[in-house]
Design a protein around this motif. Structure first.
Motif, PDB file in Angstrom:
ATOM      1  N   ALA A  97     -77.439 -12.554 -99.690  1.00  0.00           N
ATOM      2  CA  ALA A  97     -78.301 -12.401 -98.514  1.00  0.00           C
ATOM      3  C   ALA A  97     -79.304 -11.270 -98.667  1.00  0.00           C
ATOM      4  N   ALA A  98     -79.071 -10.380 -99.638  1.00  0.00           N
ATOM      5  CA  ALA A  98     -80.035  -9.306 -99.878  1.00  0.00           C
ATOM      6  C   ALA A  98     -81.410  -9.871-100.246  1.00  0.00           C
ATOM      7  N   LYS A  99     -81.442 -11.105-100.798  1.00  0.00           N
ATOM      8  CA  LYS A  99     -82.720 -11.733-101.150  1.00  0.00           C
ATOM      9  C   LYS A  99     -83.525 -12.112 -99.913  1.00  0.00           C
ATOM     10  N   LEU A 100     -82.889 -12.122 -98.734  1.00  0.00           N
ATOM     11  CA  LEU A 100     -83.581 -12.478 -97.492  1.00  0.00           C
ATOM     12  C   LEU A 100     -84.177 -11.261 -96.790  1.00  0.00           C
ATOM     13  N   THR A 101     -83.887 -10.070 -97.315  1.00  0.00           N
ATOM     14  CA  THR A 101     -84.463  -8.869 -96.709  1.00  0.00           C
ATOM     15  C   THR A 101     -85.845  -8.616 -97.297  1.00  0.00           C
ATOM     16  N   GLY A 102     -86.644  -7.834 -96.567  1.00  0.00           N
ATOM     17  CA  GLY A 102     -88.041  -7.670 -96.960  1.00  0.00           C
ATOM     18  C   GLY A 102     -88.420  -6.234 -97.247  1.00  0.00           C
ATOM     19  N   LYS A 103     -89.538  -5.825 -96.669  1.00  0.00           N
ATOM     20  CA  LYS A 103     -90.067  -4.488 -96.925  1.00  0.00           C
ATOM     21  C   LYS A 103     -89.559  -3.509 -95.872  1.00  0.00           C
ATOM     22  N   LEU A 104     -89.691  -2.220 -96.198  1.00  0.00           N
ATOM     23  CA  LEU A 104     -89.341  -1.183 -95.243  1.00  0.00           C
ATOM     24  C   LEU A 104     -90.344  -1.178 -94.085  1.00  0.00           C
ATOM     25  N   SER A 105     -89.910  -0.695 -92.960  1.00  0.00           N
ATOM     26  CA  SER A 105     -90.829  -0.518 -91.839  1.00  0.00           C
ATOM     27  C   SER A 105     -91.641   0.758 -92.056  1.00  0.00           C
ATOM     28  N   GLU A 106     -92.667   0.943 -91.224  1.00  0.00           N
ATOM     29  CA  GLU A 106     -93.449   2.168 -91.297  1.00  0.00           C
ATOM     30  C   GLU A 106     -92.805   3.241 -90.415  1.00  0.00           C
ATOM     31  N   VAL A 107     -93.410   4.423 -90.398  1.00  0.00           N
ATOM     32  CA  VAL A 107     -92.742   5.604 -89.850  1.00  0.00           C
ATOM     33  C   VAL A 107     -93.596   6.255 -88.768  1.00  0.00           C
ATOM     34  N   TYR A 108     -92.944   6.576 -87.654  1.00  0.00           N
ATOM     35  CA  TYR A 108     -93.614   7.311 -86.568  1.00  0.00           C
ATOM     36  C   TYR A 108     -93.877   8.741 -87.019  1.00  0.00           C
ATOM     37  N   GLN A 109     -95.058   9.260 -86.698  1.00  0.00           N
ATOM     38  CA  GLN A 109     -95.474  10.592 -87.131  1.00  0.00           C
ATOM     39  C   GLN A 109     -95.613  11.554 -85.941  1.00  0.00           C
ATOM     40  N   LEU A 110     -95.675  12.826 -86.250  1.00  0.00           N
ATOM     41  CA  LEU A 110     -95.994  13.816 -85.229  1.00  0.00           C
ATOM     42  C   LEU A 110     -97.503  14.055 -85.228  1.00  0.00           C
ATOM     43  N   LEU A 111     -98.030  14.614 -84.145  1.00  0.00           N
ATOM     44  CA  LEU A 111     -99.443  14.981 -84.103  1.00  0.00           C
ATOM     45  C   LEU A 111     -99.637  16.360 -84.723  1.00  0.00           C
ATOM     46  N   GLY A 112     -98.904  17.330 -84.240  1.00  0.00           N
ATOM     47  CA  GLY A 112     -99.046  18.674 -84.775  1.00  0.00           C
ATOM     48  C   GLY A 112     -98.525  19.703 -83.797  1.00  0.00           C
ATOM     49  N   ASP A 113     -98.940  20.941 -83.986  1.00  0.00           N
ATOM     50  CA  ASP A 113     -98.486  22.047 -83.156  1.00  0.00           C
ATOM     51  C   ASP A 113     -99.671  22.737 -82.501  1.00  0.00           C
ATOM     52  N   LEU A 114     -99.458  23.187 -81.278  1.00  0.00           N
ATOM     53  CA  LEU A 114    -100.373  24.121 -80.645  1.00  0.00           C
ATOM     54  C   LEU A 114     -99.637  25.453 -80.575  1.00  0.00           C
ATOM     55  N   LYS A 115    -100.228  26.484 -81.175  1.00  0.00           N
ATOM     56  CA  LYS A 115     -99.553  27.774 -81.271  1.00  0.00           C
ATOM     57  C   LYS A 115    -100.340  28.840 -80.514  1.00  0.00           C
ATOM     58  N   LEU A 116     -99.592  29.659 -79.776  1.00  0.00           N
ATOM     59  CA  LEU A 116    -100.178  30.778 -79.056  1.00  0.00           C
ATOM     60  C   LEU A 116     -99.482  32.061 -79.499  1.00  0.00           C
ATOM     61  N   GLU A 117    -100.282  33.094 -79.792  1.00  0.00           N
ATOM     62  CA  GLU A 117     -99.749  34.393 -80.177  1.00  0.00           C
ATOM     63  C   GLU A 117    -100.255  35.427 -79.188  1.00  0.00           C
ATOM     64  N   PHE A 118     -99.317  36.120 -78.526  1.00  0.00           N
ATOM     65  CA  PHE A 118     -99.671  37.086 -77.497  1.00  0.00           C
ATOM     66  C   PHE A 118     -99.690  38.499 -78.078  1.00  0.00           C
ATOM     67  N   ASP A 119    -100.221  39.435 -77.312  1.00  0.00           N
ATOM     68  CA  ASP A 119    -100.353  40.808 -77.814  1.00  0.00           C
ATOM     69  C   ASP A 119     -98.977  41.435 -78.040  1.00  0.00           C
ATOM     70  N   ASP A 120     -98.964  42.545 -78.759  1.00  0.00           N
ATOM     71  CA  ASP A 120     -97.702  43.152 -79.189  1.00  0.00           C
ATOM     72  C   ASP A 120     -96.837  43.635 -78.042  1.00  0.00           C
TER      73      ASP A 120
END
Length: 822
Positions: free
Chosen positions: A93-116
């Motif tokens: 039955a392994a011959k009936l399987t196909g390709k991998l699916s694609e992958v959900y990604q992240l967008l990124g980060d928003l970073k804030l740095e405050f004074d000391d």
């Protein structure tokens, strides 16, 4: 419901997830979302992190989900199954399987740095909360005598993530803000108050080593824009390294974040897309340019609360005095510095992490309320009309290679994600699922014709944003399962049962159900004992010991296959009757075939058989409850019609045991509730309330993280949604004609309570009130058409007729008291 002297109910605990400090792990952060855009808010002081998501960011491009070699492989597997050579059939039955699916990604980060100065903040003044009633994250702390506060929300009507940072002392707010991402990207400052991040997703998931030299296809492009506004009286904005904005000496700041991608549907290559994400972001900001922050927030609040406030839930152990005593004792315990369990709490404030830890002995019903509403909050936040479906993590993901690709899995995850949408009065949140089914059917028609030489459409166990319809590459135990589309189709029929929307049934649901049923009719073949069977057939992710002692997973006519097919065929026949189409050839074929489907059988130990033959089980306590599909979410096993099978289902649940990942736990709650066994439903509910340490988590053990995300581990959102559906199922069950009140109520745990605004099949809305374990009153209403005929409660049955536009009130013995206009 216990009342106070003024006749009102005692107040519930605030609908807030609370934290004693900044997040240390991703699962300590607070999620916000508008259906499409999401963020995890960490709440740091010296540095703040918002991890961002946009629901169309995936690897890959549209694929070809057909395999011309599959028919030959199918014939080989079927022959091996017919010969009883199940291990050989599994290998072939392994011959009936196909390709991998694609992958959900992240967008990124928003970073804030405050004074000391923020490095020396007063930890005792810190507070962080996610307010479910307003879909807002709030953070407060003091630096010396100055109070700083932040507010975050994700607006659906204006498609923006809004942040306001304020201070109690004029001119004391200074920080730097910038973008970052794990994806290929570049960022730059545009003018004095905007940062733009542009990037792209990989055109394919991480490629195999042998393909390293090949040029990758062009992937989806994305753009995010942060627009910054500060107080006019004080403060200046500067630019650092052409990538960062530096704010100095202002009173307050407002950050507006928008994002978009070039995704233009699952059938459009990114290289051919005409959708301009930069223009989309610009238009989003332009559309709100004349709105103040207060106006933006008010529009967000109106939109969100229109959904969230439809349903309320209040649970009490017993009388008001008992509850007050319980809460008082809890506060005493929490303030004890000698108890390490409560080391994160301060004074009388109890943080959510401590409430989870203490649940095993205090069984606080207000925490059940909170987790119930948290599920509704998450669904509103990650699935709205026009967005993508809620994936394995909703929309919240921090990785480029997330566990299980963060993809929708059709053998339980995707369906469970939407179980609470109808009973918990969020029907429109299910619209993305219906759009997704439509896209899947288009590719699924091609897969059915080429791979299986069948008509209609088919989808397997795992999909992605490109509407992957073929079997996944991988272990046959999970990969070879052509019932995904059929299970999804039952959601179309359920939507009609709840809404009685004939236009939806005629124009959207029935054509998809018809195509699905056509495939199933072609997929069924003449089999043993005169029955029609499915071959090959697997029970999702499970295996058995073949008669020769070797492990296998491929056989014929698993119980789940037959249960889903019965459900689809029954739905098609019933839908055709509603639409006056019962005389069609398809319906005649369906009705004839229904009588020849392999029946659900009881094993020698009294449990439901998972496979058509009584194989020895390889894993008795397996996490999936696939062979109980007919009990829930299906409707073919019922206490009234199939009592013997329900007794066998009960034995099956005992046999499976209590352990398992979060989603398995919530499925067990639902199954026990459907059996009206409140004691075991509550036992499984309590089992979920175990705190998971993300640094020492154990796979498949379930539990909750400190932010109330449910664990597999790792985090999977399906258990959150399953829990919300389960609590609703304990309180109200229904068919289109019958309404069952408090069928799974744990009377000794939630002695008094109220649940308002729940929905039931037959087009009705329910508000239910109980006191000291007994129903005191129920309100039933219908805006338009309904089909309700009977109410049921603990042996009482009452015939009812509910008129349109009116609320009908019944007492604890189902006696009609009065009615009034909605």
């Amino acid at each position: 419901m216990e009342e106070r002297e003024d006749g009102s109910a005692p107040p519930s605990e605030p609908m807030k997830v609370t934290f004693g400090g900044p997040a240390k792990q991703w699962t300590d952060a607070a999620p916000i979302g508008n259906g499409r855009l999401g963020a995890m808010v960490w709440g740091g002081v010296a540095t703040e992190l918002l991890q961002l998501n946009e629901d169309t960011l995936w690897t890959g491009i549209p694929g070809d989900y057909t395999d011309p070699n599959a028919p030959e492989a199918l014939a080989e597997v079927r022959k091996l199954v017919d010969n009883g050579e199940f291990p050989e059939a599994t290998a072939a039955a392994a011959k009936l399987t196909g390709k991998l699916s694609e992958v959900y990604q992240l967008l990124g980060d928003l970073k804030l740095e405050f004074d000391d100065l923020h490095l020396k903040y007063d930890e005792a003044t810190y507070s962080r909360e996610l307010d479910l009633d307003t879909a807002t994250v709030r953070i407060k702390y003091h630096v010396g005598d100055v109070e700083f506060s932040r507010e975050y929300f994700a607006s659906h009507p204006d498609q923006v993530i809004g942040t306001k940072i304020s201070t109690s002392q004029a001119g004391s707010l200074s920080f730097t803000v910038y973008f970052d991402s794990k994806l290929h990207h570049d960022s730059y400052v545009n003018d004095v108050n905007q940062i733009i991040m542009e990037g792209s997703c990989p055109g394919q998931r991480a490629p195999p080593k042998e393909n390293k030299g090949h040029a990758a296809p062009e992937g989806l492009k994305f753009v995010a824009i942060l627009e910054l506004h500060i107080s006019e009286r004080n403060g200046i904005i500067g630019i650092l390294d052409d990538k960062k904005l530096k704010v100095e000496g202002c009173d307050w700041a407002v950050l507006l974040l928008v994002a978009s991608s070039s995704f233009d549907g699952p059938f459009m290559k990114p290289s051919d897309s005409r959708k301009d994400p930069y223009a989309a972001c610009g238009n989003a900001l332009k559309s709100i340019s004349n709105l103040s922050y207060s106006q933006l927030y008010a529009r967000h609040l109106s939109d969100y609360q229109n959904l969230f406030q439809r349903v309320s839930l209040q649970l009490l152990k017993g009388s008001t005095s008992d509850t007050v005593t319980m809460n008082s004792e809890k506060k005493k315990t929490s303030s004890s510095t000698n108890d390490p369990l409560f080391k994160a709490s301060r004074g009388n404030e109890i943080f959510t992490i401590d409430r989870i830890k203490s649940f095993q002995y205090d069984e606080d019903p207000s925490l059940v309320e909170l987790l119930f509403q948290f599920g509704r909050y998450l669904l509103i936040s990650c699935s709205r009309p026009g967005t993508q479906v809620a994936n394995l993590q909703g929309i919240w993901n921090k990785d480029t290679e997330p566990k299980w690709d963060s993809a929708p899995h059709l053998n339980i995850n995707l369906e469970m994600n939407y179980w609470p949408s109808l009973p918990c009065n969020l029907a429109e949140c299910q619209e993305p699922l219906f759009d997704f089914i439509s896209c899947l059917s288009i590719n699924g028609y091609k897969t059915a014709v080429v791979n299986y030489q069948a008509n209609g459409w088919v989808v397997h166990h795992k999909a992605d944003i490109w509407a992957k319809s073929s079997a996944l590459q991988g272990d046959v135990r999970y990969a070879l399962w052509p019932m995904g589309g059929a299970w999804l189709c039952t959601h179309l029929w359920e939507y009609y049962n709840y809404t009685l929307d004939k236009d939806f049934l005629k124009n959207k649901a029935y054509p998809l159900m018809e195509g699905c049923a056509t495939f199933l009719l072609n997929w069924l073949i003449e089999g043993r004992g005169g029955y029609l069977e499915t071959n090959p057939s697997t029970s999702p992710e499970n295996a058995f010991i073949a008669p020769d002692g070797r492990p296998a997973c491929v056989s014929y006519s698993t119980t789940m296959d037959m249960a889903i097919i019965r459900e689809v065929f029954s739905a098609v026949a019933a839908a055709a009757e509603v639409l006056d189409m019962s005389d069609s050839d398809l319906v005649h074929r369906v009705q004839a075939v229904q009588k020849k489907l392999y029946p659900t059988k009881i094993a020698s130990d009294g449990s439901i058989m998972e496979w058509a033959e009584e194989f020895k089980e390889q894993e008795v306590h397996h996490r999936h409850l696939s062979h109980l599909y007919g009990l829930f979410p299906g409707h073919t096993l019922t206490l009234e019609e199939t009592p013997e099978l329900c007794r066998a289902a009960e034995k099956t649940l005992f046999k499976r045991g209590v352990e398992g990942p979060g989603w398995s736990t919530t499925w067990k709650i639902l199954l026990w509730a459907r059996l009206q066994n409140s004691e075991n439903a509550y036992m499984m509910l309590k089992h979920l309330f175990r705190l998971v340490d993300p640094e020492n988590e154990v796979a498949f053990e379930g539990g909750l993280y400190s932010n109330l995300f449910a664990a597999h581990p790792p985090f999977q959102i399906d258990a959150n949604f399953g829990f919300t559906a389960a609590v609703a199922e304990m309180l109200v069950q229904s068919t289109c004609k019958d309404l069952y009140l408090l069928p799974g109520l744990p009377r000794d745990k939630w002695g008094s309570g109220r649940a308002t605004g729940l929905k039931a099949r037959g087009g009705v809305t329910i508000s239910i009130f109980w006191k000291e374990g007994d129903l005191s009153e129920v309100h039933v209403s219908s805006k338009d058409v309904n089909s309700l005929e009977r109410l049921h409660y603990r042996g009482y049955t009452a015939a009812v007729k509910i008129g349109h536009g009116r609320v009908y009130t019944f007492d604890g013995k189902l006696k009609h008291l009065n009615s009034c206009s909605l």
